[in-house]
Scaffold this motif. Structure first.
Motif, PDB file in Angstrom:
ATOM      1  N   ALA A   1     -24.207 -17.721  -0.478  1.00 30.77           N
ATOM      2  CA  ALA A   1     -22.828 -17.857  -0.920  1.00 30.77           C
ATOM      3  C   ALA A   1     -21.924 -16.844  -0.223  1.00 30.77           C
ATOM      4  CB  ALA A   1     -22.768 -17.641  -2.431  1.00 30.77           C
TER       5      ALA A   1
ATOM      6  N   SER B   1     -24.885  -6.208   5.996  1.00 33.80           N
ATOM      7  CA  SER B   1     -26.248  -5.677   5.855  1.00 33.80           C
ATOM      8  C   SER B   1     -26.922  -5.491   7.212  1.00 33.80           C
ATOM      9  CB  SER B   1     -27.086  -6.642   5.017  1.00 33.80           C
ATOM     10  OG  SER B   1     -27.373  -7.802   5.770  1.00 33.80           O
TER      11      SER B   1
ATOM     12  N   THR C   1     -26.257 -14.306   5.374  1.00 37.18           N
ATOM     13  CA  THR C   1     -24.789 -14.309   5.475  1.00 37.18           C
ATOM     14  C   THR C   1     -24.338 -13.354   6.577  1.00 37.18           C
ATOM     15  OG1 THR C   1     -24.268 -14.920   3.198  1.00 37.18           O
ATOM     16  CG2 THR C   1     -22.646 -13.618   4.303  1.00 37.18           C
ATOM     17  N   SER C   2     -24.688 -12.055   6.422  1.00 35.81           N
ATOM     18  CA  SER C   2     -24.165 -11.039   7.352  1.00 35.81           C
ATOM     19  C   SER C   2     -24.433 -11.407   8.807  1.00 35.81           C
ATOM     20  CB  SER C   2     -24.791  -9.674   7.053  1.00 35.81           C
ATOM     21  OG  SER C   2     -24.323  -9.190   5.822  1.00 35.81           O
TER      22      SER C   2
ATOM     23  N   ASN D   1     -24.573 -16.355 -10.417  1.00 36.06           N
ATOM     24  CA  ASN D   1     -24.652 -14.969  -9.972  1.00 36.06           C
ATOM     25  C   ASN D   1     -24.241 -14.093 -11.150  1.00 36.06           C
ATOM     26  OD1 ASN D   1     -24.158 -12.460  -8.865  1.00 36.06           O
ATOM     27  ND2 ASN D   1     -23.428 -13.293  -6.928  1.00 36.06           N
TER      28      ASN D   1
ATOM     29  N   LYS E   1     -29.003 -15.586  -9.533  1.00 31.05           N
ATOM     30  CA  LYS E   1     -28.953 -14.519  -8.526  1.00 31.05           C
ATOM     31  C   LYS E   1     -28.812 -13.198  -9.276  1.00 31.05           C
ATOM     32  CE  LYS E   1     -26.544 -13.540  -4.148  1.00 31.05           C
ATOM     33  NZ  LYS E   1     -25.505 -14.058  -3.244  1.00 31.05           N
TER      34      LYS E   1
ATOM     35  N   THR F   1     -32.472 -12.993  -0.508  1.00 32.45           N
ATOM     36  CA  THR F   1     -31.183 -12.705   0.132  1.00 32.45           C
ATOM     37  C   THR F   1     -31.015 -11.195   0.237  1.00 32.45           C
ATOM     38  OG1 THR F   1     -28.754 -12.879  -0.012  1.00 32.45           O
ATOM     39  CG2 THR F   1     -29.932 -12.978  -2.077  1.00 32.45           C
ATOM     40  N   SER F   2     -30.415 -10.756   1.301  1.00 25.95           N
ATOM     41  CA  SER F   2     -30.128  -9.364   1.686  1.00 25.95           C
ATOM     42  C   SER F   2     -31.036  -8.933   2.826  1.00 25.95           C
ATOM     43  CB  SER F   2     -30.290  -8.360   0.542  1.00 25.95           C
ATOM     44  OG  SER F   2     -29.167  -8.425  -0.309  1.00 25.95           O
ATOM     45  N   GLY F   3     -30.427  -8.851   4.001  1.00 24.65           N
ATOM     46  CA  GLY F   3     -31.138  -8.314   5.161  1.00 24.65           C
ATOM     47  C   GLY F   3     -31.839  -9.339   6.034  1.00 24.65           C
TER      48      GLY F   3
ATOM     49  N   SER G   1     -18.733 -18.430  -4.361  1.00 24.40           N
ATOM     50  CA  SER G   1     -18.716 -18.500  -5.823  1.00 24.40           C
ATOM     51  C   SER G   1     -17.334 -18.778  -6.395  1.00 24.40           C
ATOM     52  CB  SER G   1     -19.165 -17.173  -6.424  1.00 24.40           C
ATOM     53  OG  SER G   1     -20.481 -16.894  -6.079  1.00 24.40           O
TER      54      SER G   1
ATOM     55  N   TYR H   1     -21.099  -4.198  -3.126  1.00 28.12           N
ATOM     56  CA  TYR H   1     -20.182  -3.556  -2.195  1.00 28.12           C
ATOM     57  C   TYR H   1     -19.568  -2.378  -2.916  1.00 28.12           C
ATOM     58  CZ  TYR H   1     -21.489  -7.735  -0.028  1.00 28.12           C
ATOM     59  OH  TYR H   1     -22.279  -8.726   0.488  1.00 28.12           O
TER      60      TYR H   1
HETATM   61  C1  LIG Z   1     -17.836 -11.794   2.926  1.00 23.84           C
HETATM   62  C2  LIG Z   1     -18.902 -12.058   1.905  1.00 23.84           C
HETATM   63  C3  LIG Z   1     -18.611 -12.883   0.820  1.00 23.84           C
HETATM   64  C4  LIG Z   1     -19.585 -13.111  -0.171  1.00 23.84           C
HETATM   65  N1  LIG Z   1     -19.293 -13.931  -1.219  1.00 23.84           N
HETATM   66  C5  LIG Z   1     -20.242 -14.172  -2.156  1.00 23.84           C
HETATM   67  C6  LIG Z   1     -19.972 -15.054  -3.229  1.00 23.84           C
HETATM   68  O1  LIG Z   1     -18.903 -15.656  -3.337  1.00 23.84           O
HETATM   69  N2  LIG Z   1     -20.955 -15.226  -4.154  1.00 23.84           N
HETATM   70  C7  LIG Z   1     -22.168 -14.618  -4.083  1.00 23.84           C
HETATM   71  O2  LIG Z   1     -23.035 -14.833  -4.944  1.00 23.84           O
HETATM   72  N3  LIG Z   1     -22.459 -13.794  -3.057  1.00 23.84           N
HETATM   73  C8  LIG Z   1     -21.532 -13.554  -2.105  1.00 23.84           C
HETATM   74  N4  LIG Z   1     -21.833 -12.741  -1.052  1.00 23.84           N
HETATM   75  C9  LIG Z   1     -23.173 -12.166  -0.957  1.00 23.84           C
HETATM   76  C10 LIG Z   1     -24.066 -13.015  -0.027  1.00 23.84           C
HETATM   77  O3  LIG Z   1     -24.290 -14.305  -0.567  1.00 23.84           O
HETATM   78  C11 LIG Z   1     -25.432 -12.364   0.197  1.00 23.84           C
HETATM   79  O4  LIG Z   1     -26.185 -12.378  -1.006  1.00 23.84           O
HETATM   80  C12 LIG Z   1     -25.323 -10.926   0.685  1.00 23.84           C
HETATM   81  O5  LIG Z   1     -24.355 -10.805   1.713  1.00 23.84           O
HETATM   82  C13 LIG Z   1     -26.661 -10.427   1.221  1.00 23.84           C
HETATM   83  O6  LIG Z   1     -27.119 -11.222   2.278  1.00 23.84           O
HETATM   84  P1  LIG Z   1     -26.983 -10.759   3.827  1.00 23.84           P
HETATM   85  O7  LIG Z   1     -27.753  -9.510   3.968  1.00 23.84           O
HETATM   86  O8  LIG Z   1     -27.550 -11.908   4.599  1.00 23.84           O
HETATM   87  O9  LIG Z   1     -25.519 -10.569   4.085  1.00 23.84           O
HETATM   88  C14 LIG Z   1     -20.873 -12.505  -0.065  1.00 23.84           C
HETATM   89  C15 LIG Z   1     -21.150 -11.694   1.046  1.00 23.84           C
HETATM   90  C16 LIG Z   1     -20.197 -11.459   2.023  1.00 23.84           C
HETATM   91  C17 LIG Z   1     -20.527 -10.584   3.181  1.00 23.84           C
END
Ligand SMILES: Cc1cc2nc3c(=O)[nH]c(=O)nc-3n(C[C@H](O)[C@H](O)[C@H](O)COP(=O)(O)O)c2cc1C
Length: 334
Positions: A21, A221, A270-271, A136, A173, A247-249, A47, A203
């Protein structure tokens, strides 16, 4: 060619790489379409935040009116719902349009802490065609009188209420900040969650020394952050009856492979996509395939859980016992 297929929440996916997300990835149907073209297996929509739902129903005024100063200050923390992309109606419409435009599964996402209008929106997300819903759960307790068991009870009843009111599968989540992750995981599954998404990434606000203000600071990340969800997925795999999503990393093919070996059904990213573009999707998948060929794996499913705590020669490596060992293994030569 190795078989990359996996299943998640009862959905059959062509590979384990899923977009998690995030507003920049899923507010526009075209971006989701591009991700599909690049090979992503499914997408979790950005979300719909509880604050938007509450704001919309004017309940926020009541919530904020507990103190006038607090009220004025607190309203500035919330995104301006004048921004059309943030209204619940636009959200539901985006889910509907996205679902029509792509063939991959589309997972809706709600982010908040109280039952409030959630059930209504959970149903609308289902009606808009979402294949599953991700909840979440994010509440930051600051009141010393509010206990962890009260908070966990709230989470459990919220998940129960949502699971009872819709037919599509629900994944939760979670943050890593629980005293007993296995316990809350088991409780959520008992009330109907079909999947757990580990972990929510926070964050942390920063302090701007020039303006002397607290400012939001979104840092993307890196692969080192994989270790925390990796460990917990490895511990939970086989102990709970739910699909695990990491998720994360997740930035590279190696990160995806490790996630699978720990026991995840999907690796969400995502990152990496925000930093290096959607072209990373086929690149990561190609590298996953090449690694599997080199190491004679025929399928992702054969790999899933192969290095979970249940399966490794040294299960203590995932536990506290390894903490001392890790500290003692560090060598410093001044
Ligand atoms: C710009 C941005 C917007 C995000 N928006 C949401 C969101 O709307 N809902 C949610 O559950 N997580 C959100 N996340 C978290 C991501 O879904 C993900 O869990 C988190 O970035 C860790 O994954 P990564 O290490 O691949 O970035 C967001 C992350 C980023 C960077």
């Amino acid at each position: 060619m190795p078989d990359l297929t996996t299943t998640y929440l009862g959905l059959k996916l062509k590979n384990p790489l899923v977009a998690s997300a995030a507003q920049p990835l899923s507010t526009k149907v075209e971006t989701v379409k591009k991700m599909e073209d690049q090979g992503i297996a499914a997408v979790v929509m950005y979300s719909l935040f509880e604050e938007q739902v509450i704001h919309e129903s004017l309940e926020l005024d009541h919530y904020l009116s507990t103190g006038t100063d607090f009220s004025r200050e607190a309203s500035s923390y919330y995104p301006n719902t004048g921004n059309f992309t943030l209204t619940p109606e636009v959200y539901i419409e985006t889910v509907r349009k996205t679902k029509k435009a792509v063939n991959i599964p589309v997972i809706g996402s709600l982010n908040g802490v109280s039952t409030g209008g959630w059930i209504k929106y959970a149903r609308q997300i289902q009606e808009a065609g979402a294949d599953a819903l991700e909840l979440n759960l994010y509440y930051l307790p600051t009141d010393p009188d509010f206990t962890s068991s009260e908070l966990e009870d709230n989470y459990v009843s919220l998940v129960q209420d949502v699971c009872k009111s819709i037919k599509i599968p629900v994944a939760v989540k979670l943050s890593p900040f629980f005293t007993s992750i296995p316990n809350i995981a088991a409780r959520l599954i008992k009330v109907g969650a079909k999947g757990l998404v580990l972990f929510n990434r926070f964050y942390q606000p920063d302090i701007d020394l020039e303006s002397l203000e607290v400012v939001p600071n979104l840092v993307l990340s890196n692969s080192n952050e994989l270790r925390l969800p990796l460990r917990w997925i490895a511990i939970l795999y086989g102990r709970i009856q739910a699909d695990l999503a990491l998720t994360s990393g997740v930035h590279t093919a190696e990160d995806v492979l490790k996630s699978m070996m720990a026991g995840a059904k999907v690796a969400m990213t995502t990152s990496e996509l925000l930093q290096n573009g959607l072209g990373r999707i086929p690149a990561i998948l190609k590298d996953v395939e090449a690694w599997m060929v080199d190491h004679e794996y025929t399928s992702i499913q054969q790999m899933q859980g192969s290095l979970s705590q249940k399966s490794v020669r040294e299960p203590a490596a995932f536990e506290r016992a390894n903490y001392m060992k890790a500290l003692h293994s560090f060598r410093f030569l001044p």
